[in-house]
Write a protein that holds these residues in place. Sequence first.
Motif, PDB file in Angstrom:
ATOM      1  N   GLY A  87      40.492  -6.872  10.445  1.00  0.00           N
ATOM      2  CA  GLY A  87      40.612  -7.202   9.033  1.00  0.00           C
ATOM      3  C   GLY A  87      39.713  -6.315   8.194  1.00  0.00           C
ATOM      4  N   ALA A  88      39.732  -6.533   6.909  1.00  0.00           N
ATOM      5  CA  ALA A  88      38.944  -5.711   5.992  1.00  0.00           C
ATOM      6  C   ALA A  88      38.455  -6.577   4.840  1.00  0.00           C
ATOM      7  N   ALA A  89      37.472  -6.051   4.105  1.00  0.00           N
ATOM      8  CA  ALA A  89      36.899  -6.806   2.991  1.00  0.00           C
ATOM      9  C   ALA A  89      36.263  -5.851   1.998  1.00  0.00           C
ATOM     10  N   GLY A  90      36.139  -6.302   0.759  1.00  0.00           N
ATOM     11  CA  GLY A  90      35.511  -5.493  -0.274  1.00  0.00           C
ATOM     12  C   GLY A  90      34.814  -6.370  -1.297  1.00  0.00           C
ATOM     13  N   VAL A  91      34.037  -5.732  -2.167  1.00  0.00           N
ATOM     14  CA  VAL A  91      33.217  -6.442  -3.158  1.00  0.00           C
ATOM     15  C   VAL A  91      33.657  -6.083  -4.567  1.00  0.00           C
ATOM     16  N   LEU A  92      33.894  -7.116  -5.374  1.00  0.00           N
ATOM     17  CA  LEU A  92      34.050  -6.947  -6.817  1.00  0.00           C
ATOM     18  C   LEU A  92      32.766  -7.455  -7.459  1.00  0.00           C
ATOM     19  N   ALA A  93      31.884  -6.522  -7.834  1.00  0.00           N
ATOM     20  CA  ALA A  93      30.594  -6.892  -8.427  1.00  0.00           C
ATOM     21  C   ALA A  93      30.760  -7.023  -9.934  1.00  0.00           C
ATOM     22  N   PHE A  94      30.249  -8.129 -10.467  1.00  0.00           N
ATOM     23  CA  PHE A  94      30.384  -8.428 -11.899  1.00  0.00           C
ATOM     24  C   PHE A  94      29.016  -8.547 -12.539  1.00  0.00           C
ATOM     25  N   ASP A  95      28.810  -7.730 -13.551  1.00  0.00           N
ATOM     26  CA  ASP A  95      27.597  -7.770 -14.367  1.00  0.00           C
ATOM     27  C   ASP A  95      28.022  -8.223 -15.758  1.00  0.00           C
ATOM     28  N   GLU A  96      27.486  -9.319 -16.250  1.00  0.00           N
ATOM     29  CA  GLU A  96      27.930  -9.867 -17.529  1.00  0.00           C
ATOM     30  C   GLU A  96      27.766  -8.872 -18.671  1.00  0.00           C
ATOM     31  N   ARG A  97      26.817  -7.990 -18.564  1.00  0.00           N
ATOM     32  CA  ARG A  97      26.569  -7.026 -19.641  1.00  0.00           C
ATOM     33  C   ARG A  97      27.437  -5.775 -19.508  1.00  0.00           C
ATOM     34  N   GLU A 130      22.670 -10.313 -10.143  1.00  0.00           N
ATOM     35  CA  GLU A 130      21.511 -11.045 -10.650  1.00  0.00           C
ATOM     36  C   GLU A 130      20.343 -10.115 -10.954  1.00  0.00           C
ATOM     37  N   ASP A 131      20.317  -8.948 -10.324  1.00  0.00           N
ATOM     38  CA  ASP A 131      19.279  -7.956 -10.567  1.00  0.00           C
ATOM     39  C   ASP A 131      19.997  -6.623 -10.799  1.00  0.00           C
ATOM     40  N   PRO A 132      20.111  -6.171 -12.055  1.00  0.00           N
ATOM     41  CA  PRO A 132      20.911  -4.977 -12.356  1.00  0.00           C
ATOM     42  C   PRO A 132      20.507  -3.766 -11.512  1.00  0.00           C
ATOM     43  N   PHE A 133      21.501  -2.984 -11.124  1.00  0.00           N
ATOM     44  CA  PHE A 133      21.275  -1.790 -10.311  1.00  0.00           C
ATOM     45  C   PHE A 133      22.274  -0.714 -10.729  1.00  0.00           C
ATOM     46  N   GLU A 134      21.975   0.524 -10.355  1.00  0.00           N
ATOM     47  CA  GLU A 134      22.886   1.632 -10.588  1.00  0.00           C
ATOM     48  C   GLU A 134      23.554   2.002  -9.271  1.00  0.00           C
ATOM     49  N   PRO A 135      24.884   2.062  -9.238  1.00  0.00           N
ATOM     50  CA  PRO A 135      25.574   2.411  -7.995  1.00  0.00           C
ATOM     51  C   PRO A 135      25.315   3.861  -7.607  1.00  0.00           C
ATOM     52  N   VAL A 136      25.296   4.101  -6.295  1.00  0.00           N
ATOM     53  CA  VAL A 136      25.054   5.441  -5.764  1.00  0.00           C
ATOM     54  C   VAL A 136      26.074   5.722  -4.674  1.00  0.00           C
ATOM     55  N   PRO A 137      26.897   6.783  -4.791  1.00  0.00           N
ATOM     56  CA  PRO A 137      27.868   7.089  -3.736  1.00  0.00           C
ATOM     57  C   PRO A 137      27.160   7.351  -2.411  1.00  0.00           C
ATOM     58  N   GLY A 138      27.641   6.696  -1.349  1.00  0.00           N
ATOM     59  CA  GLY A 138      27.011   6.866  -0.048  1.00  0.00           C
ATOM     60  C   GLY A 138      27.819   7.705   0.909  1.00  0.00           C
ATOM     61  N   ASP A 139      29.037   8.090   0.509  1.00  0.00           N
ATOM     62  CA  ASP A 139      29.875   8.922   1.364  1.00  0.00           C
ATOM     63  C   ASP A 139      30.864   9.685   0.482  1.00  0.00           C
ATOM     64  N   ALA A 140      31.831  10.328   1.134  1.00  0.00           N
ATOM     65  CA  ALA A 140      32.764  11.183   0.399  1.00  0.00           C
ATOM     66  C   ALA A 140      33.994  10.440  -0.093  1.00  0.00           C
ATOM     67  N   GLU A 141      33.990   9.090  -0.024  1.00  0.00           N
ATOM     68  CA  GLU A 141      35.179   8.338  -0.402  1.00  0.00           C
ATOM     69  C   GLU A 141      35.299   8.128  -1.914  1.00  0.00           C
ATOM     70  N   SER A 142      34.251   8.458  -2.660  1.00  0.00           N
ATOM     71  CA  SER A 142      34.255   8.181  -4.095  1.00  0.00           C
ATOM     72  C   SER A 142      34.210   9.457  -4.921  1.00  0.00           C
ATOM     73  N   LEU A 184      31.724   6.288  -9.344  1.00  0.00           N
ATOM     74  CA  LEU A 184      31.479   4.851  -9.391  1.00  0.00           C
ATOM     75  C   LEU A 184      31.129   4.513 -10.827  1.00  0.00           C
ATOM     76  N   ARG A 185      31.750   3.461 -11.364  1.00  0.00           N
ATOM     77  CA  ARG A 185      31.560   3.197 -12.793  1.00  0.00           C
ATOM     78  C   ARG A 185      31.594   1.698 -13.076  1.00  0.00           C
ATOM     79  N   TRP A 186      30.708   1.260 -13.979  1.00  0.00           N
ATOM     80  CA  TRP A 186      30.804  -0.080 -14.532  1.00  0.00           C
ATOM     81  C   TRP A 186      31.872  -0.048 -15.624  1.00  0.00           C
ATOM     82  N   VAL A 187      32.868  -0.920 -15.506  1.00  0.00           N
ATOM     83  CA  VAL A 187      34.002  -0.914 -16.424  1.00  0.00           C
ATOM     84  C   VAL A 187      34.101  -2.277 -17.104  1.00  0.00           C
ATOM     85  N   ALA A 188      34.157  -2.284 -18.420  1.00  0.00           N
ATOM     86  CA  ALA A 188      34.332  -3.538 -19.154  1.00  0.00           C
ATOM     87  C   ALA A 188      35.637  -4.203 -18.720  1.00  0.00           C
ATOM     88  N   ILE A 189      35.642  -5.531 -18.644  1.00  0.00           N
ATOM     89  CA  ILE A 189      36.814  -6.255 -18.156  1.00  0.00           C
ATOM     90  C   ILE A 189      38.065  -5.878 -18.930  1.00  0.00           C
TER      91      ILE A 189
END
Length: 303
Positions: free
Chosen positions: A38-48, A121-133, A136-141
């Motif tokens: 199986g597989a899984a992924g994360v949808l991270a939501f920052d209210e701001r 809960e603790d804001p962070f900046e995403p960082v690409p860890g491999d060549a798949e991206s 990476l961007r925070w996108v308003a809903i």
Amino acid sequence: MTGDRASEATPRPVQRDLNPGDAWVETPTGERYWGRFGAAGVLAFDERRGVLLQHRAEWSHHGGTWGIPGGALHAGESPLDGALREAAEEAGVPRASVRPRCFWLVDRDVWSYTTVVVDVEDPFEPVPGDAESLELRWVAIEDVDDLVLHPAFAQAWPSLRRSLSRRPHLLVDAANVVGSVPDGWWRDRQGAVERLVRRLAALDRAGVAAPALGLEGASWHPRIEVVVEGVARGAAGSGEVALITALGSGDDAIEARARALTAAGATPVVVTSDRALRERATAAGAAVHGATWLLDLLADVDR
């Protein structure tokens, strides 16, 4: 993405430790999905800032589209652990900075994909860890639909978007719930509340099936608050469960908290079998369940 269906192009291998789960699964009708376990992924939501999306590399499956970080599970790995691991590997999502909100499941019998929606809960900046991206961007809903989305994510997005406006909070009337079971609680009310808090902490980790809360999805992790009064005011809490000490009436504290949560856009769920408090909680905008409802959930976790 939610449901990674195979295309004719073979994804370019990335530099990771070999994982037996990195393989295709084929259905009886010939469809193939990535992830032997199986597989899984994360949808991270920052209210701001909105949701964290991944612009997929051109060489990858549905390259050039936008989705969420995720991938194949390891053998014996839970969807939560796998989703958070993949999000950390692909986008630098710190596990300690997010809290699960709800789970969504796509089940193909021989394969499944779990989307884990998490609150930042603790804001962070995403960082690409491999060549798949590519990015990476925070996108308003409200801007997500303007992007070219991975087909499976596009199909799931309307339901996922609705889940971002649902924030269930359990408000537990400790005196009523503890008093509903004749286990000798009257000899040590503080200890009885502490036992309840420990069981609620286990429920927080396990989650609550969506139908029990009247919500969509597979399961939810509502925030849990326990209102204590009288001689139980000295009860010890836990990291997962918040204790609210009522300086006066516990019923007054629960009603006030329910009104505050409703005003903040949350969804309070008051747990009590007290008829008068149930009426007050309903008037405050809360859903209400009796003590037996909660005890049944706790019993399922205990098993």
